[in-house]
Design a protein around this motif. Structure first.
Motif, PDB file in Angstrom:
ATOM      1  N   ARG A   1       0.741  -1.243  -0.233  1.00 61.66           N
ATOM      2  CA  ARG A   1       0.093   0.239  -0.039  1.00 61.66           C
ATOM      3  C   ARG A   1       0.726   1.396   0.013  1.00 61.66           C
ATOM      4  NH1 ARG A   1      -4.092  -0.485  -2.254  1.00 61.66           N
ATOM      5  NH2 ARG A   1      -4.950   1.436  -1.262  1.00 61.66           N
ATOM      6  N   LEU A   2       2.233   1.184   0.589  1.00 66.00           N
ATOM      7  CA  LEU A   2       2.972   2.345   0.702  1.00 66.00           C
ATOM      8  C   LEU A   2       3.374   2.468  -0.762  1.00 66.00           C
ATOM      9  CD1 LEU A   2       4.509   4.608   2.255  1.00 66.00           C
ATOM     10  CD2 LEU A   2       6.185   2.659   2.657  1.00 66.00           C
ATOM     11  N   LEU A   3       3.740   1.425  -1.431  1.00 69.28           N
ATOM     12  CA  LEU A   3       4.231   1.970  -2.677  1.00 69.28           C
ATOM     13  C   LEU A   3       3.112   2.216  -3.622  1.00 69.28           C
ATOM     14  CD1 LEU A   3       6.575  -1.669  -2.980  1.00 69.28           C
ATOM     15  CD2 LEU A   3       7.375   0.904  -2.910  1.00 69.28           C
ATOM     16  N   HIS A   4       1.932   1.844  -3.562  1.00 72.19           N
ATOM     17  CA  HIS A   4       0.784   2.212  -4.080  1.00 72.19           C
ATOM     18  C   HIS A   4       0.518   3.726  -4.070  1.00 72.19           C
ATOM     19  CE1 HIS A   4      -3.249   2.068  -5.748  1.00 72.19           C
ATOM     20  NE2 HIS A   4      -3.675   2.823  -4.667  1.00 72.19           N
ATOM     21  N   ARG A   5       0.828   4.029  -2.698  1.00 69.98           N
ATOM     22  CA  ARG A   5       0.693   5.878  -2.314  1.00 69.98           C
ATOM     23  C   ARG A   5       1.640   6.523  -2.992  1.00 69.98           C
ATOM     24  NH1 ARG A   5       2.775   7.998   3.346  1.00 69.98           N
ATOM     25  NH2 ARG A   5       2.319  10.168   3.089  1.00 69.98           N
ATOM     26  N   TYR A   6       2.892   6.001  -3.334  1.00 67.15           N
ATOM     27  CA  TYR A   6       3.807   6.825  -4.110  1.00 67.15           C
ATOM     28  C   TYR A   6       3.820   6.688  -5.405  1.00 67.15           C
ATOM     29  CZ  TYR A   6       6.213   8.774   0.253  1.00 67.15           C
ATOM     30  OH  TYR A   6       6.468   9.329   1.180  1.00 67.15           O
ATOM     31  N   ALA A   7       2.799   5.776  -5.977  1.00 66.37           N
ATOM     32  CA  ALA A   7       2.335   5.649  -7.279  1.00 66.37           C
ATOM     33  C   ALA A   7       3.462   4.722  -8.124  1.00 66.37           C
ATOM     34  CB  ALA A   7       2.315   6.889  -8.134  1.00 66.37           C
ATOM     35  N   LEU A   8       4.134   3.751  -7.369  1.00 63.39           N
ATOM     36  CA  LEU A   8       5.336   3.157  -7.901  1.00 63.39           C
ATOM     37  C   LEU A   8       4.660   2.035  -8.173  1.00 63.39           C
ATOM     38  CD1 LEU A   8       7.849   3.806  -4.934  1.00 63.39           C
ATOM     39  CD2 LEU A   8       8.154   4.450  -7.547  1.00 63.39           C
ATOM     40  N   ILE A   9       3.730   1.387  -7.636  1.00 64.61           N
ATOM     41  CA  ILE A   9       2.733   0.219  -8.057  1.00 64.61           C
ATOM     42  C   ILE A   9       1.346   0.461  -7.843  1.00 64.61           C
ATOM     43  CG2 ILE A   9       4.725  -1.339  -7.366  1.00 64.61           C
ATOM     44  CD1 ILE A   9       2.679  -2.086  -4.977  1.00 64.61           C
ATOM     45  N   SER A  10       0.550  -0.560  -8.675  1.00 63.13           N
ATOM     46  CA  SER A  10      -1.038  -0.356  -8.244  1.00 63.13           C
ATOM     47  C   SER A  10      -1.321  -1.448  -7.535  1.00 63.13           C
ATOM     48  CB  SER A  10      -1.538  -0.091  -9.620  1.00 63.13           C
ATOM     49  OG  SER A  10      -3.200  -0.457  -9.454  1.00 63.13           O
ATOM     50  N   HIS A  11      -2.289  -1.252  -6.364  1.00 64.01           N
ATOM     51  CA  HIS A  11      -2.546  -2.489  -5.639  1.00 64.01           C
ATOM     52  C   HIS A  11      -3.969  -2.300  -5.286  1.00 64.01           C
ATOM     53  CE1 HIS A  11      -2.728  -4.575  -1.513  1.00 64.01           C
ATOM     54  NE2 HIS A  11      -2.572  -5.496  -2.212  1.00 64.01           N
ATOM     55  N   HIS A  12      -4.591  -3.213  -5.911  1.00 60.63           N
ATOM     56  CA  HIS A  12      -6.265  -3.445  -5.867  1.00 60.63           C
ATOM     57  C   HIS A  12      -6.622  -4.545  -5.559  1.00 60.63           C
ATOM     58  CE1 HIS A  12      -6.732   0.914  -6.946  1.00 60.63           C
ATOM     59  NE2 HIS A  12      -5.888   1.047  -7.758  1.00 60.63           N
ATOM     60  N   GLY A  13      -7.327  -4.878  -4.405  1.00 61.60           N
ATOM     61  CA  GLY A  13      -8.139  -6.407  -4.605  1.00 61.60           C
ATOM     62  C   GLY A  13      -7.064  -7.540  -4.103  1.00 61.60           C
ATOM     63  N   GLU A  14      -7.793  -8.827  -4.579  1.00 62.00           N
ATOM     64  CA  GLU A  14      -7.060  -9.787  -4.201  1.00 62.00           C
ATOM     65  C   GLU A  14      -7.026 -10.854  -5.505  1.00 62.00           C
ATOM     66  OE1 GLU A  14      -5.348 -10.468  -1.498  1.00 62.00           O
ATOM     67  OE2 GLU A  14      -5.959  -8.473  -0.602  1.00 62.00           O
ATOM     68  N   GLY A  15      -7.350 -10.483  -6.590  1.00 57.23           N
ATOM     69  CA  GLY A  15      -7.625 -11.301  -7.660  1.00 57.23           C
ATOM     70  C   GLY A  15      -6.305 -11.559  -8.377  1.00 57.23           C
ATOM     71  N   PRO A  16      -6.321 -12.154  -9.440  1.00 62.37           N
ATOM     72  CA  PRO A  16      -4.910 -12.762 -10.267  1.00 62.37           C
ATOM     73  C   PRO A  16      -4.084 -11.613 -10.668  1.00 62.37           C
ATOM     74  CG  PRO A  16      -7.018 -13.172 -11.545  1.00 62.37           C
ATOM     75  CD  PRO A  16      -7.511 -12.763 -10.092  1.00 62.37           C
TER      76      PRO A  16
END
Length: 756
Positions: free
Chosen positions: A397-412
């Protein structure tokens, strides 16, 4: 000392599908499962609504991306889009927004989608990520069910998707379809919404892609090139973004210099603004930091590695954002997590990967590695502590916050990374670190891989895992081949085999063979086993002559290098026998398989899975040699053994059950054949999926059994489904489709017409 065990070569197992003339047609292959696997939560592929309800307009299908803070209106670009759309009149206009990564193509499309809904310009907005064909089919199928398109039942995604396209052509509703991030023409070739229709509604198609391909200007499509911000837009973005966070004091006279240094790239400006806000860093401070880092990053990220035109600016911004993320990360996991993500498929990997033991163990050993010198000498406490529950997710979530990754849900596809961000991270890794990370990622993917991975419940997960394995193989160079080929490389190929994706399996096995010969040498056991699997794949798709040409000299090489009774030598001998059978050399096939069965019974025992495979194959050869009674006896033995050893619903056990039914019918025991096939068909539909080649074989065989029993109406009705399956799965021009069409036409003429 003995050398490392080479990967098992799958011995071809025969299955008989009734052809148009009633003769048997060979199908299916026995694959060995390699590596340790743990089960994961099933992932639903199909959209199954709990019940039909009245449509409440407007309707939105798919996940429209959230508009970025301070996203600029791009007035010049919008004028191009709007002018072209107005010029289209009542014709359904298709516009393709193309440009490099990070320029804002998706954001522009998302702005139009949001406006269409909020300002009631459209009754329906469909947003479909278009990295591959299946993603488009899934969203179209969902839309078809929601709008109650005629013919959409919610059971078969491709049928529903085609029903949706038909609905678009005739509806009186206004609609917008967005196909985002098209990876290649093949993903969308069959799925463009209709350019004209009979309805009185109005439609509009927006697509985004990085590709500069003439295909996207054909078929009535119009290209709109999306570039970077203008200098005014870039400064306006910084001003609005900072003001929204009560950080307007950070905007100073160096704002123009900052925007210029970042090349006016929207993505780079987003990273910079986030860093400035979180670190209370002014434009002047950012420019100074940027300048200080440039020389060193010029060595780590040379211009020659920047094939997509980002330049060093975005890479520099990325590293600064990562530094800020690390500073706010007491667990020390942000860096190691991002390193692993950078080796995987940018389109996404399953969140379950981060719960696997190989990945958790790696993070425990490598958290805050960069700060290890700060630990007391000899303690190593930070490097050995296992992450507490929730810490890994917080790092994501921290990396998501800094727009380094996208992290959504639990899918494949829950965790994603921009392809250029990933490349920038990979370029910071030295060779030793890259090798360690590659092994960790490969071990983690194996641990997250369900076994078996066939059937509707696992199909989308298996697709994602294969894509991630391919990406890892590509990004890690030869690391997964040293000191021996990693099991993951073979798992990917076997997954394609098990899923009935035989053409793709041939391509993968061929690539594996070439790489193994180059890295390990032509006589390495892995090279020999991979080459044997390629021969089996050739046989599976009917390329029998190529398979024989490959397997005959390979068999001699295996006897020389591995020995006459090595498992891989025996498997290749069995595959060669099956190829002889396909080529009409039945007596040679029988001779080899009789010898092979005796060896396997002596070496492995009568109920070893390999022995049972050979028993199944020998029964098939007997059947084609008109030794029907002997064939029935061996099929019964193989069927009983496989159910006892592998379980009633193992794919191999199902194959032998189908073969036994075919043998019963050839022996005149048609009622018994029907009983078996009526039970087998729903089992295969549930276990393997309705479109798996094995399922199609059973449906075909049952139709022929009905025909022989004089149940002509049932036979015709079932074979109509066989023809529909062939058209949908294989295509209208495939030879099997043409054969099925001829058979059905003959059957419809009466009980005395056509093959039995």
């Amino acid at each position: 000392m003995p050398g490392p065990a080479s990967p098992a070569v799958p011995e071809v197992r025969t299955e008989f599908r009734v052809g148009r003339d009633g003769t048997g047609v060979l199908g299916n292959t026995d694959r060995s499962a390699l590596g340790a696997h743990s089960s994961v939560t099933n992932v639903e592929q199909h959209f199954h609504p709990p019940g039909r309800t009245a449509v409440v307009w407007p309707v939105a299908v798919g996940q429209i991306p959230q508009l970025a803070s301070a996203s600029q209106p791009r007035a010049v670009l919008r004028e191009q889009v709007d002018s072209a759309r107005s010029a289209g009149g009542s014709v359904v206009l298709t516009q393709v927004l193309s440009g490099g990564g990070g320029v804002g193509k998706t954001q522009l499309a998302a702005a139009y989608a949001v406006e269409a809904l909020q300002e009631e310009r459209a009754d329906l907005v469909v947003w479909a990520t278009a990295m591959d064909e299946q993603q488009i089919v899934t969203e179209y199928a969902r839309a078809a069910v929601l709008v109650e398109a005629p013919g959409a039942e919610g059971s078969d995604p491709e049928t529903d998707a085609r029903a949706f396209l038909a609905w678009l052509a005739t509806t009186e509703r206004r609609w917008l379809v967005v196909l985002d991030n098209i990876a290649g023409p093949e993903a969308v070739r069959r799925w463009w919404p209709p350019a004209g229709g009979t309805g009185s509604g109005s439609g509009w198609v927006l697509a985004t892609t990085r590709l500069e391909d003439a295909y996207f200007t054909g078929g009535g499509r119009t290209r709109v090139r999306v570039g970077v911000y203008t200098p005014g837009e870039a400064q306006a973005y910084l001003r609005e973004r900072l003001a929204a966070e009560d950080a307007g004091h950070l905007l100073d006279e160096r704002a123009g210099d900052l925007a210029e240094a970042l090349g006016y790239l929207p993505l780079a400006l987003g990273h910079a603004a986030a860093l400035m806000i979180n670190e209370d860093l002014s434009c002047t401070g950012y420019v100074e930091l940027f300048t200080d880092r440039r020389a060193r990053l010029g060595d780590m990220l040379p211009a020659s590695a920047d094939t997509e035109g980002y330049g060093r600016e975005i890479a520099t911004t990325l590293v600064l954002a990562l530094d800020a993320a690390r500073a706010g990360d007491p667990s020390g996991l942000a860096g190691p997590v991002l390193h692993l993500v950078s080796l995987l498929d940018p389109a996404g990997h399953p969140a379950a990967l981060w719960e696997t033991e190989p990945v958790v163990g790696h993070l425990a050993r490598n958290a805050r590695r960069e700060d290890a010198d700060a630990d007391p000498p000899g303690t190593g406490e930070r490097e050995s502590r296992r992450p507490a529950p929730g810490e890994v997710r917080r790092a994501l979530r921290l990396l998501h916050r800094y727009a380094l990754i996208s992290h959504h849900g639990e899918g494949p596809r829950a965790v994603r990374i921009h392809a250029l961000t990933a490349r920038a991270v990979r370029e910071t890794l030295d060779d030793a670190r890259l090798g360690m990370l590659a092994t960790t990622a490969a071990d983690g993917l194996l641990a997250a891989w369900p076994d078996p991975d066939t059937g509707p419940a696992h199909r989308s997960l298996a697709t994602a895992l294969r894509a991630n394995a391919d990406a890892l193989h590509h990004h890690s160079g030869d690391h997964l081949w040293h000191p021996d080929a990693h099991v993951l490389l073979f798992k990917t190929c076997h997954s394609l085999d098990d899923g009935g994706l035989y053409a793709a399996a041939v391509a993968h096995w061929r690539e594996m063979t070439v790489r193994s010969e180059r890295v390990l040498g032509p006589d390495h056991p892995h090279t020999l086993s991979t080459c044997g699997s390629l021969g089996g794949a050739y046989q599976q798709v009917g390329r029998t002559d190529e398979a024989i040409h490959l397997l005959e000299p390979l068999h001699a090489d295996c006897e020389r290098v591995l020995g006459r009774e090595h498992p891989n030598t025996l498997a290749i001998r069995g595959n060669l026998a099956t190829c002889y059978w396909q080529a009409g050399r039945i007596s040679e096939a029988v001779r080899i398989e009789e010898q092979l069965l005796a060896i396997r019974e002596r070496v492995h025992g009568p109920e070893h899975p390999d022995t049972l495979t050979t028993l199944n194959n020998l029964a098939g050869s007997y059947l084609m040699a008109d030794r029907t009674d002997e064939a029935v006896d061996l099929f019964e033995q193989a069927h009983t053994g496989r159910e006892r050893v592998l379980g009633r619903e193992h794919p191999d056990a199902l194959t032998t059950r189908g073969n036994l039914a075919y043998a019963y019918r050839k022996a005149g025991r048609n009622d018994e054949a029907i009983r078996i096939e009526e039970q087998l068909l729903p089992t295969r539909e549930r276990v393997l999926g309705p479109d798996h080649p094995d399922t199609l074989t059973t449906r075909n065989n049952l139709a022929h059994a009905y025909r022989r029993a004089g149940r002509d109406e049932e036979a015709v009705r079932l074979f109509e489904q066989v023809l529909a399956d062939s058209r949908r799965v294989l295509g209208p021009d495939h030879p099997d489709t043409a054969s099925a069409k001829e058979t059905l036409a003959a059957w419809r003429k009466g009980p005395d017409a056509g093959g039995m």
